[in-house]
Design a protein around this motif. Structure first.
Motif, mmCIF file in Angstrom:
data_model
loop_
_atom_site.group_PDB
_atom_site.id
_atom_site.type_symbol
_atom_site.label_atom_id
_atom_site.label_comp_id
_atom_site.label_asym_id
_atom_site.label_seq_id
_atom_site.Cartn_x
_atom_site.Cartn_y
_atom_site.Cartn_z
ATOM 1 N N VAL A 58 0.850 -1.206 0.000
ATOM 2 C CA VAL A 58 0.000 0.000 0.000
ATOM 3 C C VAL A 58 0.880 1.250 0.000
ATOM 4 N N ARG A 59 1.896 1.249 0.849
ATOM 5 C CA ARG A 59 2.807 2.404 0.874
ATOM 6 C C ARG A 59 3.450 2.619 -0.489
ATOM 7 N N GLN A 60 3.892 1.527 -1.112
ATOM 8 C CA GLN A 60 4.539 1.647 -2.414
ATOM 9 C C GLN A 60 3.577 2.166 -3.460
ATOM 10 N N ARG A 61 2.341 1.666 -3.426
ATOM 11 C CA ARG A 61 1.339 2.113 -4.398
ATOM 12 C C ARG A 61 1.033 3.601 -4.223
ATOM 13 N N HIS A 62 0.889 4.032 -2.985
ATOM 14 C CA HIS A 62 0.605 5.452 -2.732
ATOM 15 C C HIS A 62 1.785 6.331 -3.142
ATOM 16 N N GLN A 63 2.989 5.872 -2.841
ATOM 17 C CA GLN A 63 4.173 6.649 -3.233
ATOM 18 C C GLN A 63 4.283 6.748 -4.747
ATOM 19 N N ASP A 64 4.025 5.648 -5.447
ATOM 20 C CA ASP A 64 4.094 5.662 -6.904
ATOM 21 C C ASP A 64 3.063 6.623 -7.490
ATOM 22 N N ARG A 65 1.856 6.612 -6.919
ATOM 23 C CA ARG A 65 0.825 7.543 -7.418
ATOM 24 C C ARG A 65 1.255 8.994 -7.196
ATOM 25 N N PHE A 66 1.819 9.285 -6.026
ATOM 26 C CA PHE A 66 2.265 10.641 -5.728
ATOM 27 C C PHE A 66 3.332 11.091 -6.719
ATOM 28 N N LEU A 67 4.255 10.183 -7.054
ATOM 29 C CA LEU A 67 5.347 10.531 -7.955
ATOM 30 C C LEU A 67 4.888 10.656 -9.402
ATOM 31 N N ARG A 68 3.923 9.844 -9.804
ATOM 32 C CA ARG A 68 3.570 9.757 -11.223
ATOM 33 C C ARG A 68 2.335 10.562 -11.615
ATOM 34 N N GLU A 69 1.439 10.795 -10.682
ATOM 35 C CA GLU A 69 0.233 11.544 -11.000
ATOM 36 C C GLU A 69 0.391 12.999 -10.578
ATOM 37 N N GLU A 70 -0.403 13.854 -11.172
ATOM 38 C CA GLU A 70 -0.348 15.274 -10.854
ATOM 39 C C GLU A 70 -1.424 15.610 -9.830
ATOM 40 N N GLY A 71 -1.126 16.575 -8.961
ATOM 41 C CA GLY A 71 -2.138 17.091 -8.055
ATOM 42 C C GLY A 71 -2.464 16.223 -6.864
ATOM 43 N N ILE A 72 -1.615 15.234 -6.538
ATOM 44 C CA ILE A 72 -1.864 14.376 -5.386
ATOM 45 C C ILE A 72 -1.312 15.048 -4.121
ATOM 46 N N VAL A 73 -2.097 15.009 -3.045
ATOM 47 C CA VAL A 73 -1.646 15.491 -1.742
ATOM 48 C C VAL A 73 -1.354 14.268 -0.869
ATOM 49 N N MET A 74 -0.111 14.114 -0.450
ATOM 50 C CA MET A 74 0.287 13.005 0.412
ATOM 51 C C MET A 74 0.219 13.452 1.861
ATOM 52 N N VAL A 75 -0.601 12.788 2.645
ATOM 53 C CA VAL A 75 -0.701 13.060 4.080
ATOM 54 C C VAL A 75 0.133 11.994 4.780
ATOM 55 N N ALA A 76 1.122 12.398 5.555
ATOM 56 C CA ALA A 76 2.122 11.427 5.989
ATOM 57 C C ALA A 76 2.738 11.776 7.334
ATOM 58 N N THR A 77 3.294 10.760 7.955
ATOM 59 C CA THR A 77 4.230 10.976 9.051
ATOM 60 C C THR A 77 5.595 11.229 8.424
ATOM 61 N N ILE A 78 6.594 11.493 9.266
ATOM 62 C CA ILE A 78 7.914 11.774 8.704
ATOM 63 C C ILE A 78 8.561 10.528 8.109
ATOM 64 N N ALA A 79 7.842 9.372 8.163
ATOM 65 C CA ALA A 79 8.325 8.174 7.468
ATOM 66 C C ALA A 79 8.380 8.403 5.963
ATOM 67 N N PHE A 80 7.685 9.452 5.486
ATOM 68 C CA PHE A 80 7.638 9.724 4.052
ATOM 69 C C PHE A 80 8.464 10.964 3.728
#
Length: 639
Positions: A288-310
């Motif tokens: 799940v983390r990998q999928r969310h990170q990939d979407r953030f990197l590849r898609e436009e306009g994504i807001v990542m809500v995260a702890t400092i793990a990201f």
């Protein structure tokens, strides 16, 4: 202090292999800042420690020497990197630019790993990325031994070098094993790089990585494209939403929260508001983390809500804002996290909401830590510096740079670079109010032997007859009602700043407040306290769901451009972004690996009509010109 930048005119690209690589491979005509002396020192075989802000071009400081030394038959450069995402992105970008690079990490099938090892051992790879834990394995060390013996180990680059220091904000034990590189491979140049390191951390890096003879390069820590703002918490999620609606509709950004629960809740709430948000924290399954990170990197306009793990190692250049809903641990963490905004050099925002509970929580985490007393003292000092930044009513940029030993001048209202310079906050002499607050704490403790939190203390000071006041008989105190003329919001700022300044201490799970040794100085009037006025409540966000940009993507063409474009230029920019998106999807790469927004905007403005003219655009190297040049000219001709 930052090292002085060279003033001599650079030699021509034809006479200088480093500048030739800069131009031919990466498509840039000039080095930035201290890049040139760092690159030349590394090519010549010298060790170095490089402190350069995020977005300052650190990766070129080792990629260019690696390419130059490989062309001189000196073999492969090994890059130590802590995160898989950075390895994937940088390798993808290098391959796009025509440089043979690879990574060794847990995502590879055994057959792929074996193939890469063969290429490394044959000296065909220019750069190999690997995690610190892999570097120290017997298998990897044996391979490096063989390369070294054959003269095919060109250099080591140790990225995120602050991870080696116990005083750093992201200590990783695996980094300690990297001291073996100096012992085992003398004569192989090493370059350690980090975006943040105070004097203590810097000294620790030198000691633990055996860089005693290394040349230290310190670039300016200033990020002039980032605008800093800190607001007093008043329903922080709604304050953040108002900020996003006003400034960053449809933009990519990162929102940092302290807990996993808050991450999940905030991401779900933003989605309800029509914002494309994703959660990221260590409690999520790895896929799940990998999928969310990939979407953030590849898609436009994504807001990542995260702890400092990201975040560390995330190379996405078009993050337009970083928001903190909770106070970071220290200025190093704050600086590195906010530095993930605006890596492309275009305008970006660092926004933070901050309140008394943040101070209480951070102090409690330090006090309850199993660390030794020296480490705790160091952490308290770092937190105090961050609190001073948050409570400042002068230029935030001056304070931030001063922490890293860099002198600067206030950004001023015209530069528009921090909230205090844009709209200087009103201040007031809060000495008498502070004495009232401390006296109230003292009277309550004297009467009942108990301590209470700020909310109850404010009720007593304002003479509010609550059930709790009646239950404890606090209406009989001499301090009951003495602060009725001061608003509740203003009292909150007084208590927050008294805690921040160390004149009150917060204790226990509920953050009850008690006096400190310095309280007496305030009570006796020996300290003058000039505090900022309580801010007005932030207007609540109104309106419907977040809008998406046109074909150009979430940021909208005009906002993404480094310079103003006319209507025709905006249309060309949008068409180029749409073309880039299709190329990135076909190559399974983030769009920015193909070209940065700044490069596309320059194309849109200049509208080159030939390959020679296109080659003059910053960021267009020989490989990309050959691969994409005709397509780009076609897109420009059709718009």
């Amino acid at each position: 202090m930052p090292a002085a930048e060279p003033s001599l005119a650079p030699p021509s690209a034809a006479a200088d292999p480093a500048r030739r690589v800069l131009s031919e491979v990466f498509g840039y005509g000039e080095f930035r800042g201290l890049q040139q002396p760092i690159v030349e020192h590394t090519i010549a075989g010298g060790d170095s420690l490089v402190l350069m802000p995020t977005g300052g071009g650190k990766s070129l400081c080792y990629q260019i020497p690696a390419i130059v030394r490989h062309r001189a038959d000196q073999g492969v450069a090994v890059v130590v990197s802590p995160l898989i995402a950075l390895m994937h992105d940088q390798v993808g970008a290098l391959e796009e630019a025509g440089v043979h690079a690879a990574f060794l990490n847990s995502t590879l099938e055994s057959g792929d790993a074996t193939r890469i090892e063969r290429e490394m051992m044959g000296g065909r790879l220019v750069l190999l990325y690997a995690a610190p834990e892999r570097i120290a394995t017997p298998r990897m060390l044996a391979q490096l031994d063989s390369l070294h013996e054959r003269g095919l180990l060109s250099m080591f680059a140790i990225d995120e070098a602050h991870c080696v220091s116990q005083w750093g904000h992201d200590f990783r034990e695996d980094y300690l094993k990297l001291s073996v590189l100096a012992e085992r491979y003398p004569g192989v140049p090493r370059i350690a790089l980090t975006a943040t390191a105070d004097d203590l951390t810097r000294a620790d890096i030198v000691e633990r990585l055996a860089l005693h003879d290394a040349r230290i390069f310190v670039s300016s820590f200033d990020r002039p494209n980032i605008r800093y703002a800190v607001v007093e918490k008043d329903k922080a999620r709604e304050q953040m939403l108002a900020f996003l609606r006003a400034e960053h509709e449809g933009d990519a950004g990162i929102v940092y929260c302290q807990t996993r629960k808050k991450v999940d809740e905030t991401a779900a709430w933003l989605i309800e508001q029509g914002i494309s948000a994703l959660p990221y924290h260590a409690g999520l399954d790895a896929p799940v983390r990998q999928r969310h990170q990939d979407r953030f990197l590849r898609e436009e306009g994504i807001v990542m809500v995260a702890t400092i793990a990201f975040g560390m190692g995330i190379d996405k250049p078009d993050v337009r804002f970083v928001a903190h809903l909770d106070l970071p641990k220290n200025i190093e963490g704050y600086y590195q996290e906010t530095g993930r905004a605006g890596r492309d050099g275009l305008p970006a925002d660092a926004w933070m909401a901050y309140g008394l509970a943040d101070v209480v929580n951070q102090r409690r985490m330090i006090d309850e830590s199993p660390a030794g007393d020296e480490f705790k003292r160091n952490q308290r000092g770092k937190l105090a510096a961050l609190l001073a930044l948050a409570e400042a009513h002068d230029c935030r940029r001056v304070r931030l740079l001063s922490y890293f030993g860099e002198a600067s001048v206030p950004c001023g209202p015209l530069q528009n670079a921090c909230d205090n310079c844009r709209r200087p906050p009103a201040t007031w002499n809060a000495t008498e109010a502070s004495r009232m607050a401390l006296s109230c704490v003292y009277r309550i403790e004297q009467q009942s032997g108990h301590h209470f939190g700020a909310a109850h203390l404010i009720d007593v000071l304002r003479g509010k007859p609550t059930d709790k006041v009646a239950q404890h008989g606090h209406a009989r105190l001499s301090t009951f009602g003495i602060g009725a003329a001061t608003s509740e919001a203003q009292w909150r700022t007084v208590f927050r700043q008294l805690v921040a300044l160390g004149h009150l201490a917060s204790e226990g799970e509920y953050g009850t407040l008690q006096l400190t040794p310095s309280s007496r100085l305030v009570l006796r009037g020996e300290i003058t306290l000039l505090l900022r006025e309580a801010s007005e409540p932030t207007p609540r966000a109104r309106g419907g769901r977040g809008k998406r940009g046109a074909a150009a993507g979430g940021t909208g063409a005009g906002k993404a451009a480094p310079r103003p474009l006319d209507a025709a230029g905006l249309e060309r920019f949008a068409a180029l972004k749409a073309w880039r998106a299709s190329v990135a999807k076909a190559h399974n790469l983030p769009a920015y690996v193909v070209f940065h927004d700044a490069t596309l905007a320059e194309m849109a403005e200049a509208r080159p009509g030939s390959l020679d003219e296109l080659a003059g655009i910053g960021g267009v190297g020989a490989k990309k010109l050959d691969a994409y040049g005709e397509d780009i000219l076609r897109v420009l001709a059709e718009t």
